[in-house]
Design a protein around this motif. Sequence first.
Motif, PDB file in Angstrom:
ATOM      1  N   GLN A   1       3.092  31.873  -9.246  1.00 38.03           N
ATOM      2  CA  GLN A   1       4.487  31.988  -9.388  1.00 38.03           C
ATOM      3  C   GLN A   1       4.889  31.262 -10.669  1.00 38.03           C
ATOM      4  O   GLN A   1       5.428  31.750 -11.378  1.00 38.03           O
ATOM      5  CB  GLN A   1       5.536  31.675  -8.228  1.00 38.03           C
ATOM      6  CG  GLN A   1       6.814  31.667  -8.479  1.00 38.03           C
ATOM      7  CD  GLN A   1       7.678  30.560  -8.610  1.00 38.03           C
ATOM      8  OE1 GLN A   1       7.043  29.338  -8.313  1.00 38.03           O
ATOM      9  NE2 GLN A   1       8.666  30.578  -8.848  1.00 38.03           N
ATOM     10  N   ARG A   2       4.416  30.051 -10.532  1.00 37.78           N
ATOM     11  CA  ARG A   2       4.523  29.285 -11.697  1.00 37.78           C
ATOM     12  C   ARG A   2       3.977  29.875 -12.870  1.00 37.78           C
ATOM     13  O   ARG A   2       4.595  29.664 -14.269  1.00 37.78           O
ATOM     14  CB  ARG A   2       4.039  28.001 -11.557  1.00 37.78           C
ATOM     15  CG  ARG A   2       5.028  27.009 -10.757  1.00 37.78           C
ATOM     16  CD  ARG A   2       4.590  25.534 -10.543  1.00 37.78           C
ATOM     17  NE  ARG A   2       3.046  25.376 -10.420  1.00 37.78           N
ATOM     18  CZ  ARG A   2       2.745  25.179  -9.190  1.00 37.78           C
ATOM     19  NH1 ARG A   2       3.542  25.271  -8.093  1.00 37.78           N
ATOM     20  NH2 ARG A   2       1.468  24.967  -8.905  1.00 37.78           N
ATOM     21  N   MET A   3       2.967  30.186 -13.143  1.00 35.94           N
ATOM     22  CA  MET A   3       2.270  30.976 -13.995  1.00 35.94           C
ATOM     23  C   MET A   3       3.145  32.330 -14.618  1.00 35.94           C
ATOM     24  O   MET A   3       3.239  32.324 -15.695  1.00 35.94           O
ATOM     25  CB  MET A   3       0.981  31.787 -13.826  1.00 35.94           C
ATOM     26  CG  MET A   3      -0.197  30.552 -13.629  1.00 35.94           C
ATOM     27  SD  MET A   3      -1.742  31.284 -13.234  1.00 35.94           S
ATOM     28  CE  MET A   3      -2.623  29.923 -12.645  1.00 35.94           C
ATOM     29  N   ILE A   4       3.648  32.903 -13.823  1.00 36.94           N
ATOM     30  CA  ILE A   4       4.456  34.034 -14.146  1.00 36.94           C
ATOM     31  C   ILE A   4       5.772  33.625 -14.922  1.00 36.94           C
ATOM     32  O   ILE A   4       6.003  34.128 -15.892  1.00 36.94           O
ATOM     33  CB  ILE A   4       4.625  35.180 -13.004  1.00 36.94           C
ATOM     34  CG1 ILE A   4       3.461  35.654 -12.467  1.00 36.94           C
ATOM     35  CG2 ILE A   4       5.579  36.229 -13.496  1.00 36.94           C
ATOM     36  CD1 ILE A   4       3.550  36.558 -11.189  1.00 36.94           C
ATOM     37  N   CYS A   5       6.190  32.597 -14.154  1.00 35.02           N
ATOM     38  CA  CYS A   5       7.731  31.990 -15.008  1.00 35.02           C
ATOM     39  C   CYS A   5       7.053  31.386 -16.386  1.00 35.02           C
ATOM     40  O   CYS A   5       7.990  31.733 -17.288  1.00 35.02           O
ATOM     41  CB  CYS A   5       8.003  30.862 -14.141  1.00 35.02           C
ATOM     42  SG  CYS A   5       8.701  31.645 -12.550  1.00 35.02           S
ATOM     43  N   ASP A   6       6.073  30.650 -16.448  1.00 39.80           N
ATOM     44  CA  ASP A   6       5.721  30.307 -17.840  1.00 39.80           C
ATOM     45  C   ASP A   6       5.591  31.332 -18.803  1.00 39.80           C
ATOM     46  O   ASP A   6       6.017  31.149 -19.893  1.00 39.80           O
ATOM     47  CB  ASP A   6       4.301  29.320 -17.697  1.00 39.80           C
ATOM     48  CG  ASP A   6       4.268  28.292 -16.834  1.00 39.80           C
ATOM     49  OD1 ASP A   6       5.399  27.642 -16.582  1.00 39.80           O
ATOM     50  OD2 ASP A   6       3.233  27.818 -16.485  1.00 39.80           O
ATOM     51  N   GLU A   7       4.953  32.461 -18.420  1.00 45.68           N
ATOM     52  CA  GLU A   7       4.797  33.617 -19.276  1.00 45.68           C
ATOM     53  C   GLU A   7       6.230  34.275 -19.596  1.00 45.68           C
ATOM     54  O   GLU A   7       6.437  34.490 -20.756  1.00 45.68           O
ATOM     55  CB  GLU A   7       3.747  34.587 -18.559  1.00 45.68           C
ATOM     56  CG  GLU A   7       2.576  34.285 -18.803  1.00 45.68           C
ATOM     57  CD  GLU A   7       1.752  33.796 -20.040  1.00 45.68           C
ATOM     58  OE1 GLU A   7       2.103  34.610 -20.971  1.00 45.68           O
ATOM     59  OE2 GLU A   7       1.539  32.693 -19.953  1.00 45.68           O
TER      60      GLU A   7
END
Length: 83
Positions: free
Chosen positions: A42-48
């Motif tokens: 979830q954090r990775m997608i938000c970072d992207e």
Amino acid sequence: MTDLSVDEVAAIGEHEHVSGIVAAAAMADYLMHQHKGPQAVQRMICDEIRAALHADNLDRARLLYATLHHFIREHPEAVHGSL
């Protein structure tokens, strides 16, 4: 190989600079089976999403937002304890 969507796998691959959908899928599957793995995804997608917005790439940000929405719908555990 994984229960994540192609867009979710692609976001992980982009975030982790992994080339190839098969390698990204293997990484995604590994992450989803780790303690707090769904929260990490979830954090990775938000970072992207943030990176797309900073690059003024609204089309990419919209796609990633839809990807995040789908991911959270399918994996509600991703939002529990993510802070």
